[in-house]
Design a protein around this motif. Sequence first.
Motif, mmCIF file in Angstrom:
data_model
loop_
_atom_site.group_PDB
_atom_site.id
_atom_site.type_symbol
_atom_site.label_atom_id
_atom_site.label_comp_id
_atom_site.label_asym_id
_atom_site.label_seq_id
_atom_site.Cartn_x
_atom_site.Cartn_y
_atom_site.Cartn_z
ATOM 1 N N SER A 103 0.932 -1.366 -0.001
ATOM 2 C CA SER A 103 -0.212 0.032 -0.124
ATOM 3 C C SER A 103 0.913 1.203 0.126
ATOM 4 O O SER A 103 2.011 1.058 0.600
ATOM 5 C CB SER A 103 -0.745 0.114 1.408
ATOM 6 N N ASN A 104 0.397 2.410 -0.593
ATOM 7 C CA ASN A 104 1.176 3.509 -0.638
ATOM 8 C C ASN A 104 2.672 3.485 -1.191
ATOM 9 O O ASN A 104 3.555 4.167 -0.665
ATOM 10 C CB ASN A 104 1.280 4.137 0.762
ATOM 11 N N GLU A 105 2.933 2.617 -2.236
ATOM 12 C CA GLU A 105 4.307 2.307 -2.682
ATOM 13 C C GLU A 105 4.669 3.654 -3.271
ATOM 14 O O GLU A 105 6.082 3.764 -2.934
ATOM 15 C CB GLU A 105 4.171 1.225 -3.605
ATOM 16 N N SER A 106 3.945 4.151 -3.912
ATOM 17 C CA SER A 106 4.537 5.578 -4.612
ATOM 18 C C SER A 106 5.113 6.553 -3.581
ATOM 19 O O SER A 106 6.089 7.147 -3.777
ATOM 20 C CB SER A 106 3.492 6.117 -5.528
#
Lengths: 1027, 505
Positions: free
Chosen positions: A159-162
């Motif tokens: 999740s929220n890798e960017s």
Amino acid sequence: MDCLPDYAELHVTSNFTFLHGASHPEELVKQACTLGYRAIAITDECSLSGVVRAHVAAKACGIKLIIGSELKLDDGLRCVLLATDRASYGRLSRLITHARRNADKGEYRLGREEFRSMPPEGCIVLWLADENSQVKDGVWLAKLFPQRVWIAVTRLLLSNESAYLEYIEQLSVTCDLPRVACGGVHMHKRERRVLQDTLTAIRLNKPLNELGFDLFPNGERYLRSREKLASLYSLKLLEQTIAIASLCNFSLDELRYEYPKELVPAGHTPASWLRRLTEQGANKRWPQGAIKKVKTQIEHELKLIAELQYESYFLTVHDIVRFARERGILCQGRGSAANSAVCYCLGITEVNPSLTELLFERFISRERDEPPDIDVDFEHERREEVIQYIYRYYGRERTALAATVITYQFRSAVRDVGKALGFCLEQVNRLSKSIQWWDGLDRLTTQFEEHGFDGANPKIKKLIDLVSVIIGFPRHLSQHVGGFVIAEGDLSELVPIENAAMPERTVIQWEKDDLESLGLLKVDVLGLGMLSAIRKSFDLIEGYKGKRWSMDSIPKEDPEVYAMMQKADTVGVFQIESRAQMSMLPRLKPANYYDLVIQIAIVRPGPIQGDMVHPYLRRRNREEAVDYPSEAVQQILQRTLGVPIFQEQVMQIAMVAAGFSPGESDQLRRSMAAWKRRGGLEPYERKLVDGMQARGYPIEFAQRIFQQIKGFGDYGFPESHSASFALLAYVSSWLKCYEPAAFTCALLNSQPMGFYRPAQLVNDARRHDVEIRPVDVQTSHWDCTLEPSRTKQPALRLGLRMVKGLSRNGADEIVCQRNDGHFRNVQDLTQRAQLNKKDLEALAAANALTRIAGHRHKAYWEVSGVEPATDILPAPQFNEGEVLLYKPQEEENIIADYASTGLTLGRHPVALYRDRLNDIGVHPAQKLTHLSNGCVASVAGLVVNRQRPMTASGVIFVTLEDETGHANIVVWPKVVEAQRRNLIGARLLVVHGTVQIESDVIHVIAKRLDDYSKWLGTLRTRSRDFH
Amino acid sequence: MNANLNIAPKFTPAEFESYVEPAAENLSTTEHIWLCICFPELALQIPAREQGMPFAVIEQQKNRHVIYAACNIAQSQGITPGMPLNAAYALCRNLRVCMRDATFERKKLEQLTRQAAHFTPSIALQEPDALLMEVSSSLKLFGGMEKLQNHVRDTFPEYDFSLSVAPTPTAAWLLAHNGLEKTIIDKASLKSVLGEIALIDTGLSMKLVEGLSKSGLYTLRDLWRLPRDGLARRFGVSLLEFLDRACAIQPDLRRVFIPGVRFKVELELLVHSDSAHLLLIALGKLLEQAEEFLRSHDAMTDTLNIELWHDHSTHTPLPIRLQKAARQAEHFLSIITERLDHLTLPHTVERVTLRIDQVLPYAEPHADLFDKRESDKQDWQQLTELIKARIGNEKIYCVQTIADHRPERAWQYCSIGKTHNNSNTQTWIKTLHRPTGLLSQAQPIAADRKKLKFITNAERIEGGWWDDNDVCRDYYVAVSAKGSRWWVYRDLKQDNRWYLHGLFT
């Protein structure tokens, strides 16, 4: 040639980061190779335990291996360190040692300051940064390792890798550090996700459904295809992996280590000093000069040692043995090199090379690239002195024990996986304990069903799947029983050292096989109870006869001694005392030393599974002609009448008859030891059978050899060990034959050891007319002692050590206070010896107070009324009237004797029931010898032993003991099934069956088993005679 | 009280008892007669038991399981109490086992008490498996000892038991426990009958029995022969006391168990009124009595039955159920106040009754003076109780986060007071990119997918293989044609189909 970008995986956690990684190092390496990676690093957390296996696998499949380790500092900073050359490897290993030695077993601790003060210079650093990482850490690392730091970019589809990726990019710019793609790999294939989750559950000791966010969100931590990697990472990040891999040019093959040199005095080379010591020893061994053949042998060996530069190894072992001898500690070497003429001269072994010429073909060989192997057994109670000497002499930084990697076995696997899957404790225990794993994993489902579990239940299915994968997974490092690695320099630059469970013990992170793979040497310092017993026998004999025997001076090849062995009269004797050995003795009838060597090796799973025992017996009894499949094989098998018995012979046959190269043969030897745990013998089977057939050997012969190889698995038994053991077996037989009192006394004083319990040793001694005297607080010492008697043999006085529950302090105080005169009564004993209640009760229970307090019941009543003095108050005096207590009945005494000292000097319990047994037609065990083969017979006795040998498919062997001796019972599986309850539950067993006699060995084949244990516990029916 | 000895029955505070009056020290013949019924198979009566299979109840001893009781089939295969479970399995592979449940046994015993109450009001429990009934005054009523015993036997047709009668409860129990079905009225003959009983079967501790056996002492008779001072010095006064009680030399007191004790009080109002204020004053008085009752029994309750009587036949019920049992009148009153506010009474009230039907053993609330959290929790608890009192129990619940990677399993409804969030879960959840609203069921969006614009990388979620709900999905945040932000996933387990799972606001 594909057009995908190249890749090297630099961050890999194997299952040597215990309960984290879900793949073996070998699997990871092979998979990386299959996927076309250019290189793979194994970077277990603060550990290099798995790298040797990875190294071997990488060499085999031809991929580059990088050695590294992941570290987490106390303050949370995480990074991966990769060795670039030998020097940086050494520093990394030292850093790991430091962190490990700083913490309890299995853990590590590394503070930032320590890291700064001993940075592993030359290593590549991958900073494992995340969104909480701070710029200052990056700057700090960059300063510590200029031009050597990369930031790891790990894309795991979280999740929220960017946000993470952006942050890393920012860090990279701010800290001016390059980025590199990494996998954070925990498994070689994504199918292992299920196992990885399970390992997490085991690690955190919670069932899977309670783990929640402690699990990885997905199974992306596997070795991903290059195609996939290309879609996740930019080309630049992938190129960096190759750049880093090309900087890492260290291979474990570069490791060389040297044995200590300080043992060589100035003016000598190791070679000249070894020669000097050998010559000195030879003069001692052969005061009139050695025979020519031996001289030649010594020269040959010295030359070979020099050629392979093993002098320091021999000198090191010699030094340890010298120390032991100076301290009067008995020792005896074994192993391939131990029984050489050189070792005989150096005092490492007592096996005389002129006694038999056959042994020394397999010294160290030039062809096989295999280090010499010397194990030295010491007296088991004094081994610690030797170990402490080694630590003291060489220093902790130069020596440590080899590790033993404790792996999942069937039971532990079922227990842990079962718990993780949420089975309740009771179910797990039941699953793990009631199943016979040796039936093989394929039968697991059926077995579960037989025990009332539904094999089709998905949870059971999962359990079975997981258990079969997890078996063989390492769980933790333990210390090898005695394998020492001693180095010339700092050992921790060679391999990390960590703390063992025992305080002040340290182990290296590699085990025996790892050391062998790298060609490193170790000395096994082992403990052996029989050596203690032999030394104590020598002491005792000297004490009453004034003559000091030694291993060397015991008369050789005494026919009386062999006659005793042939009768299987060997209770207490080294090795040949077990039931299986005993039943072989009258058949094999050993008549000389080499027969004994064979006797010891033949009753083992190897020869039994290879069906080598009966052919050998037939040939020895001249019932079958001795022939050889070829002349080459004759060379190997002549001394064992054409039947392969020793591990060495089987290895040689593999080379001579199946065309194995020396290297392959050695690989085979090692796979043999491991196949039960890891499997992997199949390719050898094909090669062996094909090879032998191609060379014209019959397929049956080939298959028998292979069966034997499989049988060697757990207990591969080489001739070189058997030769040393045979010597001890002979010496102990001699002692038993001529000095039974001293020998039994020494055995009792060396317990626990051996196959028999004190009761059986004492019974056996009494059968040999040794008088045994009871424990007595007025005469006994701590140890059992010898006392003058009217017969030829001295009497044996049982010592206070036999009294269960008596403290050593209490016993010492008794012996000390007795110097001022005998004890008058219990009160006097309590006061003078300052005994506490527990000690007093123990003495009463052992019937050791008879002379001051009367019978056992009285003694106990008295001691339970004693109130010991305190610092302030003297012991109170009570005037109690005479109390009417029953005199213990014979049976009560016998049972109480067993409960306290583990033996009775009264009648054998079974003797009490002889009348009743006669009524139901039961024979005394001794009477069995008067019966003929096939007779119907009944015997009764205490069940002293139940065995279910793995080699005997379901048969259970039971040994019964009555007042006349032992009876051997064979229970076939059908009877086992039908009468399981009586077989397992009974303490007093009556067996009806038929007599089977084969070469003087008598067995009763059980038909019916009756449990008469109820006779034993009839304490409450009692007569009313007061005393 | 006879608390020191091992065989003394254990009492839980929730039991309400009075003592059977001790017999005067020098009473000779017309004293108590105790009848003991022992149910050795009580522990095996567990409902989960599979009939027709070998069955045993096990208990944990140190690190291992041992057989506590075994059914006939199991016993016929050699399984005996005290045997390690592994040994039992070795004898009987298809043995079914169950952990011992002492609460169950106690309940069962209490049930039996109700049936026994038919014969006498003086019944004592002898845990774990026996009842003691003082029957001296019942003999006449039932027509003598023999008839009484027959009646008692007929009362428990479905049980195996043994029944004995003796002048002391200890003696009666010793007999019944050992299966000696005897009737002894005369104290003088007690010693000769009890003498044969083995010490190991007297309920004395194993340690004591072992100690005695080492001096060759195996039965009660062996002990009676010994000098009392010597015995007491070695094995303690409590052993002597036990022997004396058995033989009626010392009084043997038992607490009488009275099944189903209730509390009921009422108050006539001097002025008939529907004023909440007056009612509360009246209830306050009753509640004080209730508190006193509960305190005296070391108990508390979670249910109060209040009835407001308008005349002798009509009343308005006012049941109060608490989330957590209590006993303070003040606490009860605050809740009742809320309830009364929302209650419309049809008539004036002339009488108030308060009944407590069920009590629980009192449990100390955490009495840490400085634990702020605990008192916060109490405030919260009282608040929610107030709300519940106002709008009703069923209408209020909480949403709770659950540690699970699968979004649809990462939360659940729960009733108030049952939440147990750990901080680890909270921290983790904060790092996740999650929509505010989740659809109760993910919607297939095959048609709309083309119009979506993905604005994040894939987030892969896998897990749940252990509960057979294994998922494998790639989640994305996407902007729909209308500009709303969707949380969609591709189901990798099912042909890569697309679903809408939530909406960001």
